[in-house]
Scaffold this motif. Structure first.
Motif, PDB file in Angstrom:
ATOM      1  N   PHE A 334       0.788  -1.202  -0.096  1.00  0.00           N
ATOM      2  CA  PHE A 334      -0.128   0.078  -0.173  1.00  0.00           C
ATOM      3  C   PHE A 334       0.875   1.288   0.000  1.00  0.00           C
ATOM      4  CE2 PHE A 334      -3.844   2.421   0.632  1.00  0.00           C
ATOM      5  CZ  PHE A 334      -3.544   3.261   1.537  1.00  0.00           C
ATOM      6  N   LYS A 335       1.867   1.338   0.835  1.00  0.00           N
ATOM      7  CA  LYS A 335       2.624   2.581   0.923  1.00  0.00           C
ATOM      8  C   LYS A 335       3.292   2.718  -0.553  1.00  0.00           C
ATOM      9  CE  LYS A 335       4.553   1.935   5.872  1.00  0.00           C
ATOM     10  NZ  LYS A 335       3.140   2.290   6.256  1.00  0.00           N
ATOM     11  N   LYS A 336       3.607   1.963  -1.141  1.00  0.00           N
ATOM     12  CA  LYS A 336       4.359   1.883  -2.682  1.00  0.00           C
ATOM     13  C   LYS A 336       3.352   2.829  -3.597  1.00  0.00           C
ATOM     14  CE  LYS A 336       7.187  -1.913  -2.639  1.00  0.00           C
ATOM     15  NZ  LYS A 336       7.556  -3.383  -3.265  1.00  0.00           N
ATOM     16  N   ILE A 337       2.071   2.549  -3.579  1.00  0.00           N
ATOM     17  CA  ILE A 337       1.357   3.090  -4.485  1.00  0.00           C
ATOM     18  C   ILE A 337       0.151   4.031  -3.920  1.00  0.00           C
ATOM     19  CG2 ILE A 337       1.154   1.325  -6.337  1.00  0.00           C
ATOM     20  CD1 ILE A 337      -1.406   1.340  -3.555  1.00  0.00           C
ATOM     21  N   LEU A 372      -5.576   1.357   6.913  1.00  0.00           N
ATOM     22  CA  LEU A 372      -4.512   1.736   5.871  1.00  0.00           C
ATOM     23  C   LEU A 372      -4.384   3.270   5.744  1.00  0.00           C
ATOM     24  CD1 LEU A 372      -5.286  -0.670   2.994  1.00  0.00           C
ATOM     25  CD2 LEU A 372      -3.513  -0.981   4.694  1.00  0.00           C
ATOM     26  N   ILE A 373      -5.368   4.008   5.806  1.00  0.00           N
ATOM     27  CA  ILE A 373      -5.401   5.510   5.756  1.00  0.00           C
ATOM     28  C   ILE A 373      -4.901   5.899   6.900  1.00  0.00           C
ATOM     29  CG2 ILE A 373      -6.617   7.238   5.529  1.00  0.00           C
ATOM     30  CD1 ILE A 373      -8.546   6.000   3.585  1.00  0.00           C
ATOM     31  N   GLU A 374      -5.205   5.540   8.167  1.00  0.00           N
ATOM     32  CA  GLU A 374      -4.954   5.925   9.351  1.00  0.00           C
ATOM     33  C   GLU A 374      -3.456   5.605   9.555  1.00  0.00           C
ATOM     34  OE1 GLU A 374      -5.778   4.981  14.012  1.00  0.00           O
ATOM     35  OE2 GLU A 374      -6.664   3.763  12.406  1.00  0.00           O
ATOM     36  N   GLU A 375      -2.783   4.393   9.212  1.00  0.00           N
ATOM     37  CA  GLU A 375      -1.437   4.329   9.189  1.00  0.00           C
ATOM     38  C   GLU A 375      -0.848   5.252   8.404  1.00  0.00           C
ATOM     39  OE1 GLU A 375      -1.259  -0.432   9.711  1.00  0.00           O
ATOM     40  OE2 GLU A 375       0.357   0.394   8.341  1.00  0.00           O
ATOM     41  N   ASN A 376      -1.095   5.694   7.339  1.00  0.00           N
ATOM     42  CA  ASN A 376      -0.380   6.503   6.339  1.00  0.00           C
ATOM     43  C   ASN A 376      -1.148   7.909   6.258  1.00  0.00           C
ATOM     44  OD1 ASN A 376       1.483   4.526   4.965  1.00  0.00           O
ATOM     45  ND2 ASN A 376      -0.354   3.519   5.058  1.00  0.00           N
ATOM     46  N   ILE A 377      -1.626   8.354   7.107  1.00  0.00           N
ATOM     47  CA  ILE A 377      -2.421   9.670   7.194  1.00  0.00           C
ATOM     48  C   ILE A 377      -1.652  10.695   6.766  1.00  0.00           C
ATOM     49  CG2 ILE A 377      -2.153  10.180   9.706  1.00  0.00           C
ATOM     50  CD1 ILE A 377      -5.449  10.552   7.988  1.00  0.00           C
ATOM     51  N   ASP A 378      -0.057  10.824   7.183  1.00  0.00           N
ATOM     52  CA  ASP A 378       0.468  11.881   6.659  1.00  0.00           C
ATOM     53  C   ASP A 378       0.794  12.241   5.237  1.00  0.00           C
ATOM     54  OD1 ASP A 378       2.518  11.177   9.605  1.00  0.00           O
ATOM     55  OD2 ASP A 378       0.877  12.672   9.379  1.00  0.00           O
ATOM     56  N   GLN A 379       0.419  11.200   4.591  1.00  0.00           N
ATOM     57  CA  GLN A 379       0.723  11.076   3.205  1.00  0.00           C
ATOM     58  C   GLN A 379      -0.731  11.360   2.494  1.00  0.00           C
ATOM     59  OE1 GLN A 379       2.427   8.538   4.457  1.00  0.00           O
ATOM     60  NE2 GLN A 379       4.302   9.897   4.626  1.00  0.00           N
ATOM     61  N   VAL A 380      -1.809  10.499   3.026  1.00  0.00           N
ATOM     62  CA  VAL A 380      -2.963  10.673   2.495  1.00  0.00           C
ATOM     63  C   VAL A 380      -3.881  11.926   2.558  1.00  0.00           C
ATOM     64  CG1 VAL A 380      -5.309   9.666   2.274  1.00  0.00           C
ATOM     65  CG2 VAL A 380      -3.211   8.100   2.586  1.00  0.00           C
TER      66      VAL A 380
END
Lengths: 513, 325
Positions: A334-337, A372-380
């Motif tokens: 997920f982080k890659k895309i 997934l969004i929560e883990e990567n909230i800073d990018q999303v």
């Protein structure tokens, strides 16, 4: 295909209403227009169950040969008796093969396959309806279905018989057989395709030697479909078979299979009739990703590359597929895309077509995607924020606005600090834009004034009378320009302003302008 | 506004603020009420304020509106015994009242829109009735003295002679921090002047500006705010803000939200969720599971690897050519 003008394409009503008017009879099609030179009547043979077991084999063969006789179903009144005899015989054969053991002796195989070949392998007739729209129209059904159905049934029972020996059968069920079988998948009759699907599935399972050949041929069919003809009725059925094949792939995946995914399955998303087989196609793609998660990045990038730009119906399908993929995605993948994917999602969310926007917003109802969004909230969040905030003010559809509220609230609660920061910077951006617009307007006004004063002075050196006229002209010019307003200066922000010649008093040097 | 006027203004507000603090006994009652009890608990109130924060952010209401709404809500809850089922109505009516008074000319959403987006179950007439009740009980006319009032004044004082300091001491950041604090019920007990000062000092300490700090001490002396009180609230503010600034996210309980989609999308979602294939899996390079043992088929897995390398191309080569290889 009849020539359809561009205007007809845009106006969705024309073609359908015309077609409905034209269609008067329920169409039936068949290529078995065989008129026998002599109308041979079938003579009824005794029942298999009535005959002693020693003679059953012989009788079985005779019945098989009898069924090689083909009848014309386009004419519904001729040969009724013979047709009925054949139908009853076929029925009997089906039962015989299903219930009895020891039926399939070696000599029976060529007879069986020859009967089957004679009955089902035929050139499919050209479609009655050249503008056949699979979603709208009734398909043209096979006229000789009463017989053909039983032949298919027989073939299936034959393959599934416990005594069936692929080593013997492979002499008769060979590549030619398979090739002809695949061609039949283009039949318009869905019942036929359904049988073919199951039959091919069994053949693939039992004949290891034919597997590579079958895969290659399906490859060819798909590639022809995507790049040449854009027409094949059996795509969904073939994809279903492929689904069960993909499900059984051994790990690590062979390069051949990965090639198939990237070169055939992904480009197949561009087909016009995607709606007919999208469910099966998505299933195949997801199965691949479950087998080898490393394929996630190329798959999603491939989908993003082919993202529909003008067809909203397809966009909704793509979004559904993305959700299915996200349901099984690994967090590292997920982080890659996440970046390109959410850029596309933020565009979808702001789409004026309400179904596309709804489908995209509904992602936030999915627990796993939320985690997934929560883990990567800073990018999303920075990617999504702009369009969400904008459409919360601008979208026309009230349902969308409620959904946007839900999404914003969810994101707000996930990380309030980031959210506040983004709000502040968004507002600051808007203010800066407004300021720039204002400055641009003022600049144009200033230029106007300079222009006026400049041209005013140009006339001031001339005759007094001219002056009076010129002044009038200038006044008129002012009025005209005042009504128009400054032109749209969208381009040059850092426009250099050439300072016009400084205003020279009227006593200055003559006529140098 | 020059320094003298500012100080006068501060003084005036300071004297007024007592009227706008929620009744302490009422607040205590709320804090002591248990969750799922008969009355409103602190958690309920906090949840409601979170909701209001979300709504005011969504509709673009100013900080003024939000702070005023929270103030009204707290005062009303401290005064009247409200049943939990009416809490959302009270909350929304406070917000609506505040929005109407703070920015009458701004883009105002009607009560209908607030109710729809907030996914409330009551009607617009319920809303206006509740608004009347709230306004009456609180003798609410146009505004109140809130921590924001003081925050704005303090900010101006702290900037002092040099308005260029605006970048260093950002009012937006302070406002955001105030909103974060207000979401916690414990801060409703604080006097607005004290809370605002504590907040300001927290920020000034962070940016380490000596002379601004001096200004705040000056203000404190001017308003005669007790050291102990200020210190107490300063600690609480620090705790609250460190929670707010931490990168740890709290997963929202999104099941509370209602996801309404159009009929067509709902149909679409239903049909796509049931796509279970009915053809059994065929394992690669293995037997069809329904096939019984067949001893004559001796090239089992070997054939599969052979087929993928050879037969793929071999199929097109006539037999005699193949043998030559």
């Amino acid at each position: 295909m009849s020539a359809i003008s561009a205007s007809e394409k845009v106006d969705g009503f024309t073609r359908k209403s015309m077609r409905k008017a034209q269609k008067q009879r329920k169409s039936q099609g068949s290529s078995q227009f065989r008129t026998q030179s002599a109308l041979v009547e079938l003579s009824p043979l005794p029942q298999l169950k009535d005959v002693p077991s020693t003679e059953q084999q012989e009788l079985f063969t005779q019945k098989l040969q009898q069924c090689c006789m083909l009848f014309d179903f386009m004419d519904s009144v001729i040969d009724l008796k013979s047709k009925e005899i054949k139908r009853a015989t076929l029925n009997e054969l089906v039962e015989y093969v299903s219930t009895n053991r020891g039926v399939l002796v070696e000599t029976a195989y060529p007879e069986i396959t020859s009967m089957i070949c004679t009955n089902i392998f035929r050139t499919l007739p050209p479609s009655d309806n050249p503008d056949f729209d699979p979603e709208e129209d009734e398909p043209t059904l096979e006229a000789s279905w009463p017989h053909i159905q039983l032949v298919y049934e027989f073939l299936l029972r034959f393959l599934e018989n416990p005594d069936f020996q692929p080593s013997i059968a492979k002499r008769y069920i060979d590549q030619k057989f398979v090739l002809q079988l695949l061609e039949l998948f283009d039949s318009e009759d869905p019942r036929e395709r359904d049988f073919l699907k199951t039959i091919l599935h069994r053949i693939y399972g039992k004949f290891l030697g034919l597997r590579a050949f079958i895969r290659k041929q399906i490859n060819n069919i798909f590639l022809r479909f995507i790049y040449e003809t854009d027409h094949f009725n059996g795509v969904a059925e073939l994809l279903e078979i492929l689904g069960s094949i993909i499900n059984g792939f051994a790990l690590p995946l062979k390069a051949e299979h990965k090639q198939f995914l990237m070169k055939v399955l992904i480009p197949m998303h561009t087909a016009k009739g995607l709606a007919l087989f999208h469910a099966q196609l998505a299933y195949c793609v997801v199965q691949f990703l479950e087998k080898d998660p490393a394929l996630t990045e190329p798959v999603i990038r491939g989908l993003l590359k082919f993202w529909p730009k003008t067809c909203s119906q397809k966009e909704v399908m793509y979004l559904g597929e993305i959700e299915e993929i996200l349901d099984v995605i690994e967090p590292t993948q997920f982080k890659k895309i996440e970046e390109p994917l959410f850029k596309q999602i933020s565009r979808c969310v702001a789409n004026p077509h309400f179904q596309v926007a709804e489908r995209a917003l509904y992602f936030w109802n999915n627990e796993y995607i939320l985690s997934l969004i929560e883990e990567n909230i800073d990018q999303v969040l920075p990617i999504m924020f702009g369009s969400l905030y904008r459409i919360s003010k601008e979208h026309w559809n009230p349902t969308i606005i409620s959904l946007v509220y839900n999404v914003l609230k969810t994101l707000m609660e996930m990380n309030s600090t980031l959210f506040d920061e983004l709000t502040a910077s968004y507002k600051a951006d808007r203010q800066r834009e407004k300021k720039k617009e204002q400055e641009r307007e003022e600049l144009w006004e200033k230029l106007d004034e300079l222009q006026i004063s400049h041209s005013g002075l140009a006339h001031s050196n001339s005759h007094m009378l001219h002056n009076a006229n010129a002044n009038n002209n200038n006044v008129n010019n002012n009025n005209n320009r005042g009504g128009g307003g400054p032109p749209d200066a969208a381009q040059n922000e850092d426009m250099e302003v050439d300072a016009p010649a400084p205003p020279v008093p009227a006593e200055g040097p003559p006529g140098l302008y | 506004m020059d320094a003298f006027k500012l100080m006068k203004e501060l003084r005036a507000n300071y004297e007024q603020e007592g009227y706008y603090i929620p009744k302490e006994t009422g607040l205590n009652l709320i804090e002591s009420t248990e969750q799922n009890g008969a009355g409103i608990s602190a958690k309920c109130r906090d949840a409601q304020v979170e909701d209001l924060w979300g709504l005011s952010s969504f509709f673009g209401y100013s900080t003024q509106t939000f702070v005023l709404a929270v103030n009204l809500l707290d005062r009303f809850l401290a005064l009247m015994r409200v049943q939990p089922k009416h809490l959302s109505c009270v909350g929304l009516s406070c917000l609506h009242l505040a929005a109407q008074r703070s920015a009458p000319d701004a883009t105002l959403s009607s009560g209908h829109e607030l109710i729809r987006i907030g996914q409330r179950r009551f009607t617009a007439s319920d809303l206006s009735r509740m608004e009347k009740i709230v306004a009456e009980k609180l003798h609410f006319t146009s505004s109140a003295v809130t921590p924001l009032t003081f925050l704005h004044l303090y900010h101006q004082v702290a900037l002092g002679q040099s308005p260029s300091r605006k970048e260093v001491l950002s009012l937006e950041k302070l406002e955001a921090q105030l909103k974060a604090c207000l979401r916690c019920m414990s801060f409703s007990k604080a006097k607005p002047s004290v809370l605002a000062l504590a907040l300001l000092r927290h920020e000034i300490k962070a940016i380490q500006s000596e002379d601004m700090w001096e200004m705040t001490c000056h203000v404190q002396r001017h308003l005669k705010i007790a050291d102990a009180e200020l210190q107490c609230w300063a600690e609480r503010v620090a705790r609250c803000l460190s929670d707010y600034a931490s990168p740890r996210c709290s997963r929202p309980n999104h099941k509370k939200l209602l996801w309404v989609v159009s009929r067509r999308t709902a149909q679409n979602l239903q049909s796509s969720s049931c796509s279970v294939p009915d053809l059994p899996t065929i394992p690669e390079g293995g037997w069809d599971p329904s096939q019984s043992e067949d001893s004559s088929e001796d090239l089992s897995s070997g054939e599969e690897s052979l087929s993928s390398s050879l037969e793929g191309e071999g199929a097109y080569f006539p037999l005699h050519l193949r043998r030559r290889r």
